[in-house]
Design a protein around this motif. Structure first.
Motif, PDB file in Angstrom:
ATOM      1  N   LEU A 295       0.832  -1.198   0.000  1.00  0.00           N
ATOM      2  CA  LEU A 295       0.000   0.000   0.000  1.00  0.00           C
ATOM      3  C   LEU A 295       0.871   1.254   0.000  1.00  0.00           C
ATOM      4  N   PRO A 296       0.410   2.307  -0.666  1.00  0.00           N
ATOM      5  CA  PRO A 296       1.083   3.608  -0.536  1.00  0.00           C
ATOM      6  C   PRO A 296       0.951   4.110   0.903  1.00  0.00           C
ATOM      7  N   PRO A 297       1.809   5.035   1.318  1.00  0.00           N
ATOM      8  CA  PRO A 297       1.781   5.525   2.704  1.00  0.00           C
ATOM      9  C   PRO A 297       0.412   6.037   3.159  1.00  0.00           C
ATOM     10  N   ALA A 298      -0.298   6.754   2.299  1.00  0.00           N
ATOM     11  CA  ALA A 298      -1.587   7.332   2.702  1.00  0.00           C
ATOM     12  C   ALA A 298      -2.593   6.248   3.047  1.00  0.00           C
ATOM     13  N   GLN A 299      -2.640   5.177   2.236  1.00  0.00           N
ATOM     14  CA  GLN A 299      -3.603   4.104   2.489  1.00  0.00           C
ATOM     15  C   GLN A 299      -3.194   3.257   3.691  1.00  0.00           C
ATOM     16  N   LEU A 300      -1.891   3.056   3.881  1.00  0.00           N
ATOM     17  CA  LEU A 300      -1.438   2.328   5.067  1.00  0.00           C
ATOM     18  C   LEU A 300      -1.779   3.110   6.328  1.00  0.00           C
ATOM     19  N   GLU A 301      -1.664   4.426   6.260  1.00  0.00           N
ATOM     20  CA  GLU A 301      -2.029   5.258   7.403  1.00  0.00           C
ATOM     21  C   GLU A 301      -3.518   5.127   7.698  1.00  0.00           C
ATOM     22  N   GLU A 302      -4.343   5.100   6.668  1.00  0.00           N
ATOM     23  CA  GLU A 302      -5.787   4.907   6.864  1.00  0.00           C
ATOM     24  C   GLU A 302      -6.060   3.563   7.532  1.00  0.00           C
ATOM     25  N   MET A 303      -5.359   2.531   7.094  1.00  0.00           N
ATOM     26  CA  MET A 303      -5.566   1.195   7.646  1.00  0.00           C
ATOM     27  C   MET A 303      -5.244   1.167   9.137  1.00  0.00           C
ATOM     28  N   LYS A 304      -4.261   1.984   9.547  1.00  0.00           N
ATOM     29  CA  LYS A 304      -3.792   1.976  10.928  1.00  0.00           C
ATOM     30  C   LYS A 304      -4.490   3.010  11.812  1.00  0.00           C
ATOM     31  N   ARG A 305      -5.468   3.713  11.267  1.00  0.00           N
ATOM     32  CA  ARG A 305      -6.289   4.617  12.089  1.00  0.00           C
ATOM     33  C   ARG A 305      -7.335   3.771  12.808  1.00  0.00           C
ATOM     34  N   THR A 306      -7.235   3.694  14.109  1.00  0.00           N
ATOM     35  CA  THR A 306      -8.054   2.735  14.853  1.00  0.00           C
ATOM     36  C   THR A 306      -9.119   3.406  15.714  1.00  0.00           C
ATOM     37  N   VAL A 307     -10.088   2.588  16.084  1.00  0.00           N
ATOM     38  CA  VAL A 307     -11.108   2.975  17.060  1.00  0.00           C
ATOM     39  C   VAL A 307     -11.045   1.971  18.213  1.00  0.00           C
ATOM     40  N   PRO A 308     -11.374   2.396  19.434  1.00  0.00           N
ATOM     41  CA  PRO A 308     -11.352   1.448  20.557  1.00  0.00           C
ATOM     42  C   PRO A 308     -12.435   0.391  20.414  1.00  0.00           C
ATOM     43  N   LEU A 309     -12.146  -0.797  20.931  1.00  0.00           N
ATOM     44  CA  LEU A 309     -13.130  -1.873  20.871  1.00  0.00           C
ATOM     45  C   LEU A 309     -14.282  -1.640  21.836  1.00  0.00           C
ATOM     46  N   GLY A 310     -14.025  -0.898  22.892  1.00  0.00           N
ATOM     47  CA  GLY A 310     -15.086  -0.654  23.861  1.00  0.00           C
ATOM     48  C   GLY A 310     -15.441  -1.882  24.670  1.00  0.00           C
ATOM     49  N   ILE A 311     -14.492  -2.810  24.793  1.00  0.00           N
ATOM     50  CA  ILE A 311     -14.692  -4.041  25.548  1.00  0.00           C
ATOM     51  C   ILE A 311     -13.877  -3.956  26.830  1.00  0.00           C
ATOM     52  N   GLU A 312     -14.526  -4.173  27.951  1.00  0.00           N
ATOM     53  CA  GLU A 312     -13.848  -4.073  29.241  1.00  0.00           C
ATOM     54  C   GLU A 312     -12.665  -5.036  29.298  1.00  0.00           C
TER      55      GLU A 312
END
Length: 375
Positions: free
Chosen positions: A285-302
């Motif tokens: 992947l180009p850098p921009a798309q790899l960065e998108e892939m690694k933008r995360t959200v919390p699972l919200g699981i205790e």
């Protein structure tokens, strides 16, 4: 090769020079605990660092014959398939063929609708990140299917071809779990739909796209997306076992069209490590798309510190860095693994889905130990 059978009752092999790997002895000991303590049939760990790999096994890959996991053993990697699918989608984004924040309705008109479900409000990003609110199509192991779900232990599903489009239609008759983007909840239906989007955009099957864009490109000899009527595993592989109605059943052979883009693939530990290192190293992947892939959200699981990107989990490691990967469960097999940005990768495979979260935690601990060794 250094035999370890004398050191542990479960037996096993370690394909490494005795002093070649930092932390090797602890990693192998933890692998053997999966057999002696957690009572799994067999296990394998493959650790790769800057292209150099070593492998160790414990227990047996075949209960009837008493033989261990083979070198380069191929296993069903289940939801690790999602990382391959997300990678292809991001390649298409880089090519301008799909927009991550475009509504699914643009690519699958009229498909994504149901009670509280609107394809005009659910984006491609929502699908890849499990933030769509779309309900799950597959019942969890050992549970009674909810309305719209399929029972993966149904003999017709095990041996016959599944029409995943029909499965999705049935799943969408159940109400949405939440508003799009409101939170994170894992749903295989997201990736069934993502696979349908990829096929609509490219005009080719998801298996063909993964093969052309990733497998052939990286030269992964043990990785493939099964054909629609295939039930066997090609090449060297352990037997896979599942506990059904209290009995341990050989579940190696199965048709995985019900898993599809959410979890159909077969690979080896070495190939999975190569894939993750190539992905994180910018080969796919180009850098921009790899960065998108690694933008995360919390699972919200205790109790869970991991977060989820686009088909990629971020797991904080005990050594202060992050392990990027996925993991997967399918009747007969579980895999856990990950890779770091500096070229280390590990895959742990077992030939029975653990019956407790504690055992899966032990697999994750081996991944942490292996990724942090020498850091």
């Amino acid at each position: 090769m250094v035999a370890l059978a004398a050191a542990c009752d479960s037996g096993g092999t370690d394909h490494a020079e005795p002093a070649a790997e930092p932390g090797r002895a602890k990693i192998v000991a933890a692998l053997h605990d999966l057999i002696s303590v957690d009572r799994l049939p067999g296990a394998q760990v493959v650790r790769t660092e800057h292209g150099k790999a070593w492998t160790a096994t414990a227990g047996v890959g075949d209960l009837e014959r008493g033989t261990p996991f083979q070198d380069n053993a191929r296993v069903r990697i289940a939801s690790n398939t999602k990382t391959f699918v997300a990678t292809v989608m991001l390649q298409l984004a880089a090519e301008g063929k799909v927009e991550l924040d475009a509504p699914v309705e643009r690519y699958l008109p009229g498909v994504v609708h149901g009670p509280g479900i609107d394809g005009n409000r659910i984006t491609i990003r929502n699908l890849l990140q499990h933030t769509s609110g779309i309900p799950e199509y597959a019942a969890e192991f050992g549970t009674t299917p909810k309305p719209g779900q399929i029972d993966t232990h149904d003999e017709r599903i095990r041996w016959g071809r599944t029409d995943i489009a029909e499965v999705v239609r049935n799943a969408l008759t159940a109400p949405a779990d939440f508003e799009p983007g409101a939170r994170w909840t894992y749903s295989n239906t997201n990736y069934a739909l993502a696979g349908m989007v990829l096929e609509k955009i490219t005009g080719f099957s998801i298996g063909a796209e993964i093969t052309h864009r990733i497998i052939d490109r990286l030269g992964l000899p043990d990785t493939y997306y099964p054909d629609a009527d295939e039930v066997d595993i090609r090449g060297p592989h352990p037997r896979g076992y599942a506990r059904i109605d209290g009995k341990l059943v050989d579940y190696t052979e199965q048709n995985v069209t019900s898993a599809g883009a959410a979890g159909a693939m077969v690979s080896s530990g070495a190939d999975l490590n190569r894939f993750l290192n190539a992905l994180l190293g910018g080969e796919l992947l180009p850098p921009a798309q790899l960065e998108e892939m690694k933008r995360t959200v919390p699972l919200g699981i205790e109790g869970q510190s991991a977060s989820y990107g686009l088909g990629l989990l971020a797991n904080p490691l005990s050594c202060g860095t992050v392990g990027w990967g996925h993991g997967g469960d399918i009747d007969g097999f579980e895999t856990r693994g990950g890779a770091t940005d500096d070229g280390r990768a590990v895959t742990v495979s077992v030939n029975q889905v653990p019956e407790s979260g504690e055992t899966t935690g032990h697999l994750n601990a081996i991944v942490d130990l292996a990724l942090c060794a020498g850091s």
